[in-house]
Design a protein around this motif. Structure first.
Motif, mmCIF file in Angstrom:
data_model
loop_
_atom_site.group_PDB
_atom_site.id
_atom_site.type_symbol
_atom_site.label_atom_id
_atom_site.label_comp_id
_atom_site.label_asym_id
_atom_site.label_seq_id
_atom_site.Cartn_x
_atom_site.Cartn_y
_atom_site.Cartn_z
ATOM 1 N N VAL A 97 0.853 -1.185 0.000
ATOM 2 C CA VAL A 97 0.000 0.000 0.000
ATOM 3 C C VAL A 97 0.889 1.235 0.000
ATOM 4 C CG1 VAL A 97 -1.800 1.291 1.204
ATOM 5 C CG2 VAL A 97 -1.777 -1.219 1.314
ATOM 6 N N THR A 98 0.716 2.116 -0.968
ATOM 7 C CA THR A 98 1.478 3.367 -0.983
ATOM 8 C C THR A 98 0.679 4.471 -0.286
ATOM 9 O OG1 THR A 98 0.626 4.200 -3.102
ATOM 10 C CG2 THR A 98 2.533 2.701 -3.171
ATOM 11 N N GLY A 99 1.402 5.453 0.247
ATOM 12 C CA GLY A 99 0.733 6.509 1.000
ATOM 13 C C GLY A 99 -0.018 5.942 2.184
ATOM 14 N N ALA A 100 0.631 5.008 2.893
ATOM 15 C CA ALA A 100 -0.083 4.152 3.842
ATOM 16 C C ALA A 100 -0.215 4.712 5.246
ATOM 17 C CB ALA A 100 0.623 2.795 3.930
ATOM 18 N N SER A 101 0.471 5.792 5.572
ATOM 19 C CA SER A 101 0.601 6.153 6.989
ATOM 20 C C SER A 101 -0.591 6.904 7.561
ATOM 21 C CB SER A 101 1.868 6.985 7.198
ATOM 22 O OG SER A 101 1.733 8.263 6.596
ATOM 23 N N ARG A 102 -1.433 7.503 6.710
ATOM 24 C CA ARG A 102 -2.560 8.258 7.254
ATOM 25 C C ARG A 102 -3.702 8.295 6.233
ATOM 26 N NH1 ARG A 102 -0.232 14.514 7.279
ATOM 27 N NH2 ARG A 102 0.220 14.672 5.051
ATOM 28 N N GLY A 103 -4.844 8.834 6.671
ATOM 29 C CA GLY A 103 -5.978 8.996 5.771
ATOM 30 C C GLY A 103 -6.466 7.686 5.195
ATOM 31 N N ILE A 104 -6.772 7.699 3.896
ATOM 32 C CA ILE A 104 -7.276 6.498 3.228
ATOM 33 C C ILE A 104 -6.258 5.366 3.323
ATOM 34 C CG2 ILE A 104 -7.963 5.518 1.005
ATOM 35 C CD1 ILE A 104 -9.041 8.307 0.262
ATOM 36 N N GLY A 105 -4.988 5.676 3.151
ATOM 37 C CA GLY A 105 -3.952 4.648 3.180
ATOM 38 C C GLY A 105 -3.897 3.898 4.493
ATOM 39 N N ARG A 106 -4.000 4.643 5.593
ATOM 40 C CA ARG A 106 -3.998 3.972 6.905
ATOM 41 C C ARG A 106 -5.258 3.132 7.069
ATOM 42 N NH1 ARG A 106 -1.536 4.906 12.554
ATOM 43 N NH2 ARG A 106 -2.874 3.537 13.782
ATOM 44 N N ALA A 107 -6.399 3.665 6.666
ATOM 45 C CA ALA A 107 -7.646 2.900 6.773
ATOM 46 C C ALA A 107 -7.577 1.621 5.948
ATOM 47 C CB ALA A 107 -8.826 3.756 6.328
ATOM 48 N N VAL A 108 -6.989 1.707 4.750
ATOM 49 C CA VAL A 108 -6.824 0.522 3.915
ATOM 50 C C VAL A 108 -5.926 -0.496 4.603
ATOM 51 C CG1 VAL A 108 -5.801 -0.326 1.765
ATOM 52 C CG2 VAL A 108 -7.280 1.687 1.727
ATOM 53 N N THR A 109 -4.806 -0.035 5.139
ATOM 54 C CA THR A 109 -3.866 -0.930 5.809
ATOM 55 C C THR A 109 -4.531 -1.644 6.977
ATOM 56 O OG1 THR A 109 -1.998 0.472 5.177
ATOM 57 C CG2 THR A 109 -1.662 -1.030 7.025
ATOM 58 N N THR A 143 -7.725 -2.122 7.481
ATOM 59 C CA THR A 143 -8.793 -2.992 6.983
ATOM 60 C C THR A 143 -8.233 -4.296 6.428
ATOM 61 O OG1 THR A 143 -10.220 -1.100 6.483
ATOM 62 C CG2 THR A 143 -10.685 -3.144 5.303
ATOM 63 N N LEU A 144 -7.132 -4.213 5.714
ATOM 64 C CA LEU A 144 -6.522 -5.415 5.139
ATOM 65 C C LEU A 144 -6.006 -6.356 6.222
ATOM 66 C CD1 LEU A 144 -4.550 -3.789 2.182
ATOM 67 C CD2 LEU A 144 -6.555 -5.269 2.010
ATOM 68 N N VAL A 145 -5.393 -5.793 7.259
ATOM 69 C CA VAL A 145 -4.896 -6.631 8.351
ATOM 70 C C VAL A 145 -6.062 -7.324 9.045
ATOM 71 C CG1 VAL A 145 -3.757 -6.591 10.604
ATOM 72 C CG2 VAL A 145 -2.773 -5.308 8.691
ATOM 73 N N LYS A 146 -7.141 -6.588 9.295
ATOM 74 C CA LYS A 146 -8.327 -7.188 9.921
ATOM 75 C C LYS A 146 -8.936 -8.272 9.040
ATOM 76 C CE LYS A 146 -9.628 -3.051 12.537
ATOM 77 N NZ LYS A 146 -10.605 -1.922 12.628
ATOM 78 N N ALA A 147 -8.768 -8.136 7.722
ATOM 79 C CA ALA A 147 -9.339 -9.107 6.784
ATOM 80 C C ALA A 147 -8.399 -10.272 6.504
ATOM 81 C CB ALA A 147 -9.713 -8.418 5.474
ATOM 82 N N GLY A 148 -7.295 -10.345 7.245
ATOM 83 C CA GLY A 148 -6.455 -11.530 7.169
ATOM 84 C C GLY A 148 -5.171 -11.430 6.383
ATOM 85 N N THR A 185 -13.013 7.483 5.639
ATOM 86 C CA THR A 185 -11.921 6.686 5.065
ATOM 87 C C THR A 185 -12.251 5.195 5.042
ATOM 88 O OG1 THR A 185 -10.830 6.616 7.247
ATOM 89 C CG2 THR A 185 -10.136 8.340 5.706
ATOM 90 N N GLU A 186 -12.949 4.727 6.068
ATOM 91 C CA GLU A 186 -13.284 3.306 6.141
ATOM 92 C C GLU A 186 -14.222 2.894 5.011
ATOM 93 O OE1 GLU A 186 -13.535 5.439 8.619
ATOM 94 O OE2 GLU A 186 -11.968 4.796 10.014
ATOM 95 N N GLU A 187 -15.044 3.829 4.540
ATOM 96 C CA GLU A 187 -15.970 3.511 3.456
ATOM 97 C C GLU A 187 -15.216 3.288 2.148
ATOM 98 O OE1 GLU A 187 -20.115 5.655 4.576
ATOM 99 O OE2 GLU A 187 -18.433 7.036 4.264
ATOM 100 N N ILE A 247 -12.168 -0.936 -1.516
ATOM 101 C CA ILE A 247 -10.867 -1.428 -1.988
ATOM 102 C C ILE A 247 -10.664 -2.879 -1.579
ATOM 103 C CG2 ILE A 247 -8.367 -1.159 -1.697
ATOM 104 C CD1 ILE A 247 -8.899 1.887 -1.514
ATOM 105 N N LEU A 248 -11.019 -3.213 -0.345
ATOM 106 C CA LEU A 248 -10.928 -4.608 0.111
ATOM 107 C C LEU A 248 -11.722 -5.528 -0.816
ATOM 108 C CD1 LEU A 248 -10.300 -6.872 2.148
ATOM 109 C CD2 LEU A 248 -12.286 -6.089 3.480
ATOM 110 N N PHE A 249 -12.930 -5.134 -1.173
ATOM 111 C CA PHE A 249 -13.749 -5.937 -2.083
ATOM 112 C C PHE A 249 -13.036 -6.139 -3.418
ATOM 113 C CE2 PHE A 249 -16.771 -5.591 -5.678
ATOM 114 C CZ PHE A 249 -17.379 -6.836 -5.571
#
Length: 244
Positions: free
Chosen positions: A12-24, A26-31, A213-215, A220-222
């Motif tokens: 994940v690029t731009g991962a430290s905050r905002g959408i990027g952090r939410a994506v990171t 979410t992905l960890v929670k999804a396994g 951001t979670e929305e 993205i997870l999908f």
């Protein structure tokens, strides 16, 4: 049955905050077994890695083409890529500087192309059939003259998405983009917009609010998961109906 990326490795690029952090998160929670989190903001990146399991920080200026090649070429193949890194500020016709164009396109366009070709080549060589999601914007589809260069960069991202989708599909790699409207992030809050203009943007959204951001992360997870196994080359609005 929940959407899962169980056991997958993701960058994940731009991962430290905002959408990027939410994506990171979410992905960890999804396994996800491993998330390579790439960002130029070292302190925030280290904070993310200390707070979220399975995160491997990579401090990198993606606008540096050669440094990006050198760093990412050393990584193991991953299953998924999220090109989230981006920059935004007003660029109004009549006052645009060359540096505005260069700085926005260096991150929003050049870096995305560079990262995608590095990571997808490694995926192909390893026989990985994976998924790539690019962060575009609803401004790729609906013009806002005060943000001419940003809008143009995101329209370019949509076309890059289509081209990579055609090229990589025969290798079993899907490429899609999401196109959010205004998201409640620190970057969005930093854009100089007066209260009246902001309220106008909100009222123009049929659902009557901006996006969390979670929305974005859940969509993205999908697209990264096997649930979207026949979706390729889409540019998906997340806009509360703005462009209707």
């Amino acid at each position: 049955m929940e959407i899962s990326v169980e056991g997958k490795k993701v960058l994940v690029t731009g991962a430290s905050r905002g959408i990027g952090r939410a994506v990171t998160e979410t992905l960890v929670k999804a396994g996800a077994s491993k998330v390579y989190a790439v960002c130029i903001l070292k302190d925030e990146l280290d904070k993310l890695a200390s707070e979220v399991n399975n995160v491997h920080p990579i401090h990198l200026d993606l606008s540096d083409w050669s440094a990006t090649e050198e760093t990412l070429s050393k990584l193991e193949p991953v299953d998924c890529l999220v090109n989230n890194a981006g920059v935004l500020w007003p660029t109004e016709p009549g006052s645009i500087k060359e540096s505005d164009y260069d700085k926005i396109f260096d991150v929003n366009v050049k870096a995305l192309i560079n990262v995608t070709q590095i990571i997808s080549t490694k995926m192909i060589d390893a026989g990985v059939k994976g998924s790539i999601v690019n962060l575009s914007s609803i401004t790729a589809k609906k013009s806002y003259p005060r943000f001419l260069i940003y809008c143009t960069s995101k329209a370019t991202v949509d076309h890059i998405t289509h081209n990579f989708a055609l090229q990589l599909a025969p290798k079993g790699i899907r490429v899609n983009a999401v196109n959010p409207w205004i998201v409640n992030t620190a970057m969005g809050a930093a854009v100089p917009v007066d209260q009246e203009e902001a309220e106008g943007f909100r009222k123009a959204t049929p659902l009557g609010r901006f996006i969390e951001t979670e929305e974005v992360a859940k969509v993205i997870l999908f697209l990264l998961s096997d649930w979207s196994s026949m979706i390729n080359g889409v540019t998906l609005p997340i806009d509360g109906g703005l462009i209707l």
